[in-house]
Design an enzyme around this catalytic site. Structure first.
Site, PDB file in Angstrom:
ATOM      1  N   CYS A 177      40.313  37.813  40.736  1.00 44.66           N
ATOM      2  CA  CYS A 177      40.040  36.921  42.141  1.00 44.66           C
ATOM      3  C   CYS A 177      40.557  35.599  42.114  1.00 44.66           C
ATOM      4  O   CYS A 177      40.469  34.871  43.284  1.00 44.66           O
ATOM      5  CB  CYS A 177      38.533  36.854  42.287  1.00 44.66           C
ATOM      6  SG  CYS A 177      37.691  35.436  41.213  1.00 44.66           S
ATOM      7  N   CYS A 188      33.802  37.202  34.917  1.00 46.00           N
ATOM      8  CA  CYS A 188      33.969  36.003  36.048  1.00 46.00           C
ATOM      9  C   CYS A 188      32.923  35.980  36.873  1.00 46.00           C
ATOM     10  O   CYS A 188      32.397  36.859  37.230  1.00 46.00           O
ATOM     11  CB  CYS A 188      35.234  36.516  36.850  1.00 46.00           C
ATOM     12  SG  CYS A 188      35.391  35.631  38.453  1.00 46.00           S
ATOM     13  N   CYS A 210      33.853  37.201  40.940  1.00 41.18           N
ATOM     14  CA  CYS A 210      34.141  38.810  41.067  1.00 41.18           C
ATOM     15  C   CYS A 210      33.419  39.779  40.192  1.00 41.18           C
ATOM     16  O   CYS A 210      33.525  41.224  40.496  1.00 41.18           O
ATOM     17  CB  CYS A 210      35.575  39.285  41.249  1.00 41.18           C
ATOM     18  SG  CYS A 210      36.577  39.158  39.468  1.00 41.18           S
ATOM     19  N   CYS A 242      36.594  34.898  23.268  1.00 35.26           N
ATOM     20  CA  CYS A 242      37.502  35.935  23.081  1.00 35.26           C
ATOM     21  C   CYS A 242      38.018  36.629  24.264  1.00 35.26           C
ATOM     22  O   CYS A 242      37.380  37.609  24.484  1.00 35.26           O
ATOM     23  CB  CYS A 242      37.118  36.911  21.717  1.00 35.26           C
ATOM     24  SG  CYS A 242      38.257  37.881  20.928  1.00 35.26           S
TER      25      CYS A 242
HETATM   26 ZN   LIG Z   1      37.161  37.090  39.203  1.00 30.67          ZN
END
Ligand SMILES: [Zn+2]
Length: 164
Positions: free
Chosen positions: A85, A130, A133, A153
């Site tokens: 995203c 994330c 998204c 990581c």
């Molecule tokens: Zn994202």
């Protein structure tokens, strides 16, 4: 200044402040395009947006082969964005060479990632994704350098690097 022109300016100023009030809710609407809800896409929608390799990482919690990403050796100044995203996740100043073969960071941009515990390798690991998204990025460990002691990581396929 002639009289006609000064009268026009006099009318224009209050008109502009009215427009500002009208346009303010429209700006709020535009920023909501970047909201979490807008990124709640179906698997088919994600498949059409992403390469099969990135889909495997981001939506299927896959892991790329160690040392396979050129972002592992990326040393320029810039920002690492979510490949799903485009949310900014990591700053180059917080990237370091962990020797693991995956791009590694000792800190993420505040609020950009969320974590959950996974048991894919039986031993519990902290997965992170994330925050916008939900795309899987990697795992975070407690063997990183100071000041945080964290090692994010990350799969290179889940990132897009934007040099400064
Ligand atoms: Zn994202």
């Amino acid at each position: 200044m002639n009289q006609f022109l000064s009268r026009r300016i006099f009318i224009l100023i209050p008109t502009m402040s009215i427009l500002k009030v009208i346009f303010r809710p429209m700006q709020a609407l535009a920023s909501s395009i970047n909201s979490k809800e807008e990124w709640n896409l179906s698997n088919d929608e994600w498949k059409s947006r992403l390469s099969p390799e990135s889909y495997y990482i981001l939506r299927d919690e896959g892991t790329e082969r160690a040392f396979s990403s050129k972002l592992n050796n990326e040393k320029r100044k810039g920002v690492f964005h979510c490949a799903g995203c485009d949310l900014a996740l990591f700053l180059s100043e917080k990237k370091y060479d962990s020797g693991t073969g995956w791009p590694s960071f000792w800190d993420a941009i505040q609020g950009s990632v969320e974590t959950k515990v996974d048991f894919k390798l039986i031993v519990p690991r902290t997965e992170y994704h994330c925050s916008r998204c939900g795309g899987h990025q990697g795992h975070v460990f407690n063997d990183g350098p100071q000041p945080t002691g964290k090692r994010y990581c990350n799969n290179g396929l889940a990132l897009r690097f934007v040099p400064e």
